[in-house]
Design a protein around this motif. Sequence first.
Motif, mmCIF file in Angstrom:
data_model
loop_
_atom_site.group_PDB
_atom_site.id
_atom_site.type_symbol
_atom_site.label_atom_id
_atom_site.label_comp_id
_atom_site.label_asym_id
_atom_site.label_seq_id
_atom_site.Cartn_x
_atom_site.Cartn_y
_atom_site.Cartn_z
ATOM 1 N N LEU A 87 42.857 36.816 29.131
ATOM 2 C CA LEU A 87 43.777 36.190 30.081
ATOM 3 C C LEU A 87 43.658 36.836 31.458
ATOM 4 O O LEU A 87 43.731 36.148 32.498
ATOM 5 C CB LEU A 87 45.216 36.300 29.568
ATOM 6 C CG LEU A 87 45.533 35.477 28.307
ATOM 7 C CD1 LEU A 87 46.949 35.770 27.829
ATOM 8 C CD2 LEU A 87 45.363 33.982 28.586
ATOM 9 N N MET A 88 43.463 38.160 31.493
ATOM 10 C CA MET A 88 43.251 38.834 32.780
ATOM 11 C C MET A 88 41.944 38.376 33.420
ATOM 12 O O MET A 88 41.862 38.201 34.645
ATOM 13 C CB MET A 88 43.255 40.348 32.579
ATOM 14 C CG MET A 88 44.626 40.935 32.311
ATOM 15 S SD MET A 88 44.652 42.744 32.358
ATOM 16 C CE MET A 88 43.727 43.135 30.877
ATOM 17 N N ALA A 89 40.925 38.179 32.604
ATOM 18 C CA ALA A 89 39.653 37.685 33.134
ATOM 19 C C ALA A 89 39.807 36.278 33.702
ATOM 20 O O ALA A 89 39.206 35.933 34.715
ATOM 21 C CB ALA A 89 38.577 37.713 32.054
ATOM 22 N N ASP A 90 40.621 35.441 33.040
ATOM 23 C CA ASP A 90 40.900 34.099 33.575
ATOM 24 C C ASP A 90 41.556 34.194 34.948
ATOM 25 O O ASP A 90 41.198 33.458 35.877
ATOM 26 C CB ASP A 90 41.822 33.334 32.621
ATOM 27 C CG ASP A 90 41.120 32.924 31.336
ATOM 28 O OD1 ASP A 90 39.875 32.820 31.359
ATOM 29 O OD2 ASP A 90 41.806 32.719 30.329
ATOM 30 N N ALA A 91 42.530 35.089 35.074
ATOM 31 C CA ALA A 91 43.205 35.259 36.361
ATOM 32 C C ALA A 91 42.240 35.771 37.420
ATOM 33 O O ALA A 91 42.316 35.365 38.594
ATOM 34 C CB ALA A 91 44.384 36.213 36.204
ATOM 35 N N ALA A 92 41.313 36.660 37.027
ATOM 36 C CA ALA A 92 40.332 37.178 37.985
ATOM 37 C C ALA A 92 39.416 36.070 38.490
ATOM 38 O O ALA A 92 39.035 36.050 39.661
ATOM 39 C CB ALA A 92 39.513 38.297 37.340
ATOM 40 N N PHE A 162 32.351 35.296 42.859
ATOM 41 C CA PHE A 162 33.031 34.330 42.000
ATOM 42 C C PHE A 162 32.229 34.061 40.735
ATOM 43 O O PHE A 162 32.769 34.081 39.616
ATOM 44 C CB PHE A 162 33.265 33.028 42.769
ATOM 45 C CG PHE A 162 33.638 31.865 41.888
ATOM 46 C CD1 PHE A 162 34.871 31.818 41.264
ATOM 47 C CD2 PHE A 162 32.740 30.826 41.680
ATOM 48 C CE1 PHE A 162 35.207 30.750 40.443
ATOM 49 C CE2 PHE A 162 33.078 29.754 40.865
ATOM 50 C CZ PHE A 162 34.308 29.726 40.247
ATOM 51 N N LEU A 163 30.936 33.812 40.891
ATOM 52 C CA LEU A 163 30.096 33.549 39.724
ATOM 53 C C LEU A 163 30.024 34.775 38.810
ATOM 54 O O LEU A 163 29.957 34.642 37.590
ATOM 55 C CB LEU A 163 28.693 33.140 40.177
ATOM 56 C CG LEU A 163 28.603 31.806 40.939
ATOM 57 C CD1 LEU A 163 27.181 31.548 41.405
ATOM 58 C CD2 LEU A 163 29.105 30.662 40.064
ATOM 59 N N ALA A 164 30.045 35.973 39.414
ATOM 60 C CA ALA A 164 30.048 37.193 38.603
ATOM 61 C C ALA A 164 31.325 37.285 37.770
ATOM 62 O O ALA A 164 31.299 37.713 36.615
ATOM 63 C CB ALA A 164 29.901 38.418 39.494
ATOM 64 N N SER A 165 32.458 36.872 38.350
ATOM 65 C CA SER A 165 33.713 36.894 37.587
ATOM 66 C C SER A 165 33.664 35.889 36.439
ATOM 67 O O SER A 165 34.212 36.143 35.354
ATOM 68 C CB SER A 165 34.895 36.600 38.510
ATOM 69 O OG SER A 165 34.891 35.253 38.953
ATOM 70 N N VAL A 166 33.001 34.745 36.668
ATOM 71 C CA VAL A 166 32.842 33.758 35.592
ATOM 72 C C VAL A 166 31.988 34.339 34.469
ATOM 73 O O VAL A 166 32.326 34.214 33.279
ATOM 74 C CB VAL A 166 32.214 32.462 36.139
ATOM 75 C CG1 VAL A 166 31.891 31.498 34.999
ATOM 76 C CG2 VAL A 166 33.149 31.786 37.140
#
Length: 475
Positions: A87-92, A162-166
């Motif tokens: 869920l934290m990764a989704d928010a990131a 952004f792509l790195a966070s995905v």
Amino acid sequence: MKTYTLLHIRKCLCPLLCLAALALALGGCKIGKRYVRPDLELPSTLTMDGMVEDSASIADYSWQQIYTDTLLQGLIRQMLDYNKDLLMADAAVREQAALKRIDWANMLPQIGLRVYAEKEADNYGGHARDDDNQFDLKGTVAWELDLWGKLRWTRDASLADFLASVENRRALRMSLIAQVAQAYFELVALDNELSIVRQTVDARRESLHLARIRYEGGLTSEVAFRQAQVELARTATLVPDLERQVTLKENELAFLIGDYPHNIRRAPLPQEVSFPASLPVGLPSTLLERRPDVRQAEQALVAANAEVGVALTSMFPSLALTAQVGAESDLLKELLQSPYHLISGTLLQPIFGWGKNRARLKARRAAFERATYAYEKVVLTAFRDAYDAIATFNKMKEIYQTRLSLEQSSKFALELAQLQYVNGAIGYMDLLDAQRTYLDAQISLSNALRDRQLALVNVYKALGGGWTDETGEER
């Protein structure tokens, strides 16, 4: 008067439009080095003995096809919905998407509206009152022209972040699926081991009862009877420790699925886990495309390259245009009859900054070099993980077969020893050795069953399986 105002505005905007056209013409210039993926000289193949060399890969399968236990599937689905790290990764991801939009918007003209009213009066000496009011109604346009590509490099860096966070979310998702599967199989194996030990404790009680009868009947010495008591107590001590491990593993699983500690429903450990003799692993290039941690590291490298471009272009002049069109008057009633316009350009050229700009460029280039090595390390790690997982998978069938043979042989030896002990052909110590050997063989076989399941989990994870389907969308 209204017609005059519109014509006036159009006349004022003409120079601004000309400058905008010039900016668009110069906008094709983008100074800096375009990103190129490092040449990694990949191995020619991923195959080892027992694996199939094919463009297909086990990573093409969905995790539902790999983990067919419905109870495990339910745990994985709950983890995908409620795991806090995920869920934290989704928010990131959402955070980086918003930041990306900001850097994209910075490339466009910033349009605003200024409404201003000021009432001011002064009366110096008390004899000369002077009103100095001001009323403004102005539209503003501010635009930094991207002459050298600084804003575009900034946009590219933001897009890469952004792509790195995905990819980070995908890597976390893949890892968590594997963690849930691993913890589940370990929990089932602990259940099986606990069941084996409890059955052994019952067998030890029967042995103690038999030893008591033989001792009281004068057939054996007290030593054998006391040794039977010791062996029962020793085996019984294994039960609470295994029960503790079961509880801790249940708590670990509950944490992974985002829940408070509770009893986890699970299936019993099967007597044998059937896996195909070989599994397709794909090509080396597909490993780079599938592993989200590798993709994340490459996006970090892309962002570092873009930051070099930002630092380089920051050393060149920047040109900003500002335009204001509207009305300005000292009387509110005459505001719409008082046209106003302002067009200005600001050229800023760094001349002497005590080496700050060059130091920034050197720092960004060093950061890019570090990101390059980090990417290469992640690729090496991915291949090591893949080869380790493949080697383990290949050997687990052989390990299982040898432990199965040991378990069957020790069971036969125990049955024979029990018969000989009842008939007085052997002593209690010989029977005790046979019992210990059989217990160890049972636990060893249970661990082999668990390890075969974990081997498949590790192969699937190492090859990047579990986060895309045929359309490339996350499941």
